[in-house]
Design a protein around this motif. Structure first.
Motif, PDB file in Angstrom:
ATOM      1  N   ASP A 129      12.078  -2.012  10.751  1.00 38.77           N
ATOM      2  CA  ASP A 129      11.570  -2.817  11.860  1.00 38.77           C
ATOM      3  C   ASP A 129      12.642  -2.928  12.938  1.00 38.77           C
ATOM      4  O   ASP A 129      13.798  -3.191  12.632  1.00 38.77           O
ATOM      5  CB  ASP A 129      11.204  -4.233  11.382  1.00 38.77           C
ATOM      6  N   THR A 188       6.771  -7.161   1.786  1.00 40.05           N
ATOM      7  CA  THR A 188       6.649  -7.209   0.336  1.00 40.05           C
ATOM      8  C   THR A 188       7.998  -7.082  -0.363  1.00 40.05           C
ATOM      9  O   THR A 188       8.308  -7.848  -1.271  1.00 40.05           O
ATOM     10  CB  THR A 188       5.745  -6.044  -0.140  1.00 40.05           C
ATOM     11  N   SER A 220       0.807  -1.218   0.000  1.00 38.69           N
ATOM     12  CA  SER A 220       0.000   0.000   0.000  1.00 38.69           C
ATOM     13  C   SER A 220       0.845   1.275   0.000  1.00 38.69           C
ATOM     14  O   SER A 220       0.678   2.129  -0.853  1.00 38.69           O
ATOM     15  CB  SER A 220      -0.916  -0.019   1.205  1.00 38.69           C
ATOM     16  N   ASP A 234       3.668 -16.888  15.068  1.00 36.93           N
ATOM     17  CA  ASP A 234       4.035 -15.677  14.337  1.00 36.93           C
ATOM     18  C   ASP A 234       4.562 -16.020  12.944  1.00 36.93           C
ATOM     19  O   ASP A 234       5.321 -16.966  12.778  1.00 36.93           O
ATOM     20  CB  ASP A 234       5.143 -14.950  15.119  1.00 36.93           C
ATOM     21  N   ILE A 235       4.138 -15.248  11.965  1.00 32.32           N
ATOM     22  CA  ILE A 235       4.743 -15.326  10.630  1.00 32.32           C
ATOM     23  C   ILE A 235       5.134 -13.913  10.248  1.00 32.32           C
ATOM     24  O   ILE A 235       4.368 -12.976  10.452  1.00 32.32           O
ATOM     25  CB  ILE A 235       3.799 -15.984   9.588  1.00 32.32           C
TER      26      ILE A 235
HETATM   27  P1  ADP Z   1       3.053  -2.223   4.083  1.00 31.30           P
HETATM   28  O1  ADP Z   1       4.433  -1.672   4.113  1.00 31.30           O
HETATM   29  O2  ADP Z   1       2.137  -1.565   3.144  1.00 31.30           O
HETATM   30  O3  ADP Z   1       2.452  -2.430   5.457  1.00 31.30           O
HETATM   31  P2  ADP Z   1       3.888  -5.027   3.922  1.00 31.30           P
HETATM   32  O4  ADP Z   1       2.820  -6.038   3.947  1.00 31.30           O
HETATM   33  O5  ADP Z   1       5.013  -5.281   3.043  1.00 31.30           O
HETATM   34  O6  ADP Z   1       3.206  -3.693   3.493  1.00 31.30           O
HETATM   35  O7  ADP Z   1       4.370  -4.791   5.411  1.00 31.30           O
HETATM   36  C1  ADP Z   1       5.496  -5.398   5.948  1.00 31.30           C
HETATM   37  C2  ADP Z   1       5.692  -4.903   7.347  1.00 31.30           C
HETATM   38  O8  ADP Z   1       4.657  -5.398   8.206  1.00 31.30           O
HETATM   39  C3  ADP Z   1       6.969  -5.364   7.996  1.00 31.30           C
HETATM   40  O9  ADP Z   1       8.060  -4.571   7.622  1.00 31.30           O
HETATM   41  C4  ADP Z   1       6.623  -5.224   9.477  1.00 31.30           C
HETATM   42  O10 ADP Z   1       6.713  -3.877   9.891  1.00 31.30           O
HETATM   43  C5  ADP Z   1       5.176  -5.621   9.513  1.00 31.30           C
HETATM   44  N1  ADP Z   1       5.069  -7.035   9.861  1.00 31.30           N
HETATM   45  C6  ADP Z   1       4.861  -8.073   9.035  1.00 31.30           C
HETATM   46  N2  ADP Z   1       4.805  -9.233   9.718  1.00 31.30           N
HETATM   47  C7  ADP Z   1       4.985  -8.927  11.008  1.00 31.30           C
HETATM   48  C8  ADP Z   1       5.046  -9.692  12.225  1.00 31.30           C
HETATM   49  N3  ADP Z   1       4.872 -10.990  12.238  1.00 31.30           N
HETATM   50  N4  ADP Z   1       5.282  -9.013  13.368  1.00 31.30           N
HETATM   51  C9  ADP Z   1       5.461  -7.690  13.363  1.00 31.30           C
HETATM   52  N5  ADP Z   1       5.402  -6.920  12.282  1.00 31.30           N
HETATM   53  C10 ADP Z   1       5.169  -7.522  11.106  1.00 31.30           C
END
Ligand code: ADP
Ligand code: ZN
Length: 433
Positions: free
Chosen positions: A301, A237, A91, A232-233
């Motif tokens: 992150d 993107t 997004s 947790d997974i």
């Molecule tokens: P957007 O950047 O639009 O949210 P994404 O789906 O690519 O799209 O988001 C990825 C982000 O979502 C990761 O960098 C992290 O911040 C968060 N995320 C994904 N999975 C987890 C998880 N299991 N725990 C914590 N944060 C997560």
């Protein structure tokens, strides 16, 4: 069970060697096939010859989210579009989305890493897996779909929304696993309760939850409400989607698929590597992808890495729970606040539902900090003095955890907006000015 024992349990020494070889191949690939990467490397004075082992990675420049916007849509591809078989996008909060292209090989990798996750959770080929992440440009749906299919399970591609039907099919088809965001899982838990169907009539026992930060406290809440074990997974993107990391049955960190995605932790301000085990910003290099490899991508992150062998026998490095993205951090009256800290406090209190909303504003040059939270039905009907006491208690708990006292508003059960995908739990009105 372990899906790919060779890779998930490889000796550290062998893994380091393999990562070095794969990094070198990837650097060659982007240097010769991707103009922005070649330019970047030339500016930094590095050539593929400078990369001989994984330690050399620090010579390479970082890639940021901004690069993906600047080279929108296809300039970061390292293959001609004829080799691309899938496009996904995230997004992005402002303006253009971020686009990622996958070759057929990349899709194979996605299925493989997804299968490692689902196998670690105990999903087997005889199970029905309900995928309730959104399908479409968002990688959640199709990523979980590929994972389940690779394992050989029966995939139920629900996508998000249509909660009543989700519950009906979960019941009728006997879904064993549910893959969705933790916030949608909460929503479905309410739906399950409302359906009036006794819990024993469902076969559900595994949750594969991710795509947004969630706390240990939220895990407990979901496990109790749904009567399952919640895993947790992790994924993003830019790197591939869900499947970058997963929990094993010991749930003592999220194992990363480091033979495909090489992780580093750096100081978010300086970009310098931090000492082993310390918290910092997670950085990934994809070392096997061919469509759009990314080198030293800054995820924003915040987490830490643990290289000790896990009780499950996997050597694959484990990352700690993600505190949040560095850009999710609120600075309120000079104090750093992560929404996950608020969540942890709220989930701990038996009187509260795990639904909350944070609103920050600036009035007369002073930051205001409001936390809205739902009270459970059985407590909401109580008399005023109990509610006032509860409010004070929450404010004090938050004060002791984050060092700042919010204005707590108790609201009726089910009055805070529910999310079917990633939850939006913060409104920082100061940003609009
Ligand atoms: P957007 O950047 O639009 O949210 P994404 O789906 O690519 O799209 O988001 C990825 C982000 O979502 C990761 O960098 C992290 O911040 C968060 N995320 C994904 N999975 C987890 C998880 N299991 N725990 C914590 N944060 C997560
Ligand atoms: Zn483990």
């Amino acid at each position: 069970m372990i899906w790919n024992e060779t890779m998930e349990c490889m000796k550290r020494e062998d893994m380091t060697k393999l990562q070095g070889i794969r990094l070198k191949e990837t650097v060659e690939r982007v240097y010769h096939n991707c103009v922005p990467y070649r330019k970047r490397m030339q500016e930094a004075g590095v050539t593929p010859d400078d990369i001989q082992s994984i330690e050399d990675i620090v010579k390479l420049p970082f890639t940021s989210k901004k690069d993906l916007r600047d080279y929108y849509p296809f300039e970061l591809l390292s293959v001609p579009i004829s080799e691309i078989v899938r496009l996904q996008a995230s997004s992005g909060t402002t303006g253009k989305p971020i686009v990622v292209g996958y070759t057929r090989k990349d899709l194979g990798i996605w299925g493989e890493v997804g299968a490692r996750c689902f196998t670690a959770y105990g999903i087997r080929k005889q199970d029905v897996v309900q995928v309730s992440y959104g399908y479409g440009l968002f990688t959640g749906g199709l990523g979980a779909h590929a994972a389940a299919e690779t394992v050989g399970a029966a995939v139920l591609p629900m996508s998000s929304g249509n909660t009543e039907k989700q519950i009906m099919l979960m019941h009728d088809f006997g879904s064993v696993a549910l893959a969705c965001t933790p916030s949608y899982a909460l929503y479905l838990a309410d739906g399950l309760k409302d359906s009036g169907i006794p819990r024993e009539e469902f076969k559900l026992k595994i949750g594969a939850f991710g795509a947004e930060p969630w706390t240990e406290a939220m895990r407990k809440e979901l496990e109790e409400k749904l009567g399952i074990k919640a895993y947790d997974i992790y994924g993003l993107t830019e790197i591939i989607g869900p499947g970058v990391g997963y929990e094993c049955v010991h749930q003592n960190g999220t194992h990363l698929c480091e033979d495909h995605f090489y992780p580093e932790i750096v100081n978010p301000e300086t970009g310098e590597p931090v000492p082993h085990g310390q918290m910092g910003e997670l950085v990934f290099s994809t070392i096997t992808k061919t469509g759009m490899p990314l080198l030293r991508f800054r995820t924003r992150d915040l987490t830490s890495l643990n290289y000790e062998t896990c009780e499950c026998g996997r050597t694959a490095v484990r990352m700690g729970r993600i505190l949040g993205r560095s850009d999710d951090m609120l600075i309120i009256r000079g104090v750093n606040v992560f929404p996950s800290q608020v969540e942890a406090v709220i989930c701990e209190m038996p009187e509260l539902e795990p639904h909350y909303f944070i609103e920050v504003d600036r009035v007369n040059n002073l930051d205001t900090f409001e936390v809205r939270v739902e009270v459970k039905e059985e407590f909401y009907s109580d008399d005023m003095s109990t509610l006032v006491g509860l409010k004070k208690q929450i404010a004090h708990r938050l004060q002791s955890v984050i060092g700042l006292q919010p204005d707590v508003k108790l609201v009726e059960p089910r009055s805070i907006e529910r999310s079917q995908g990633k939850a939006k739990r913060v409104n920082d009105k100061r940003k609009l000015v």
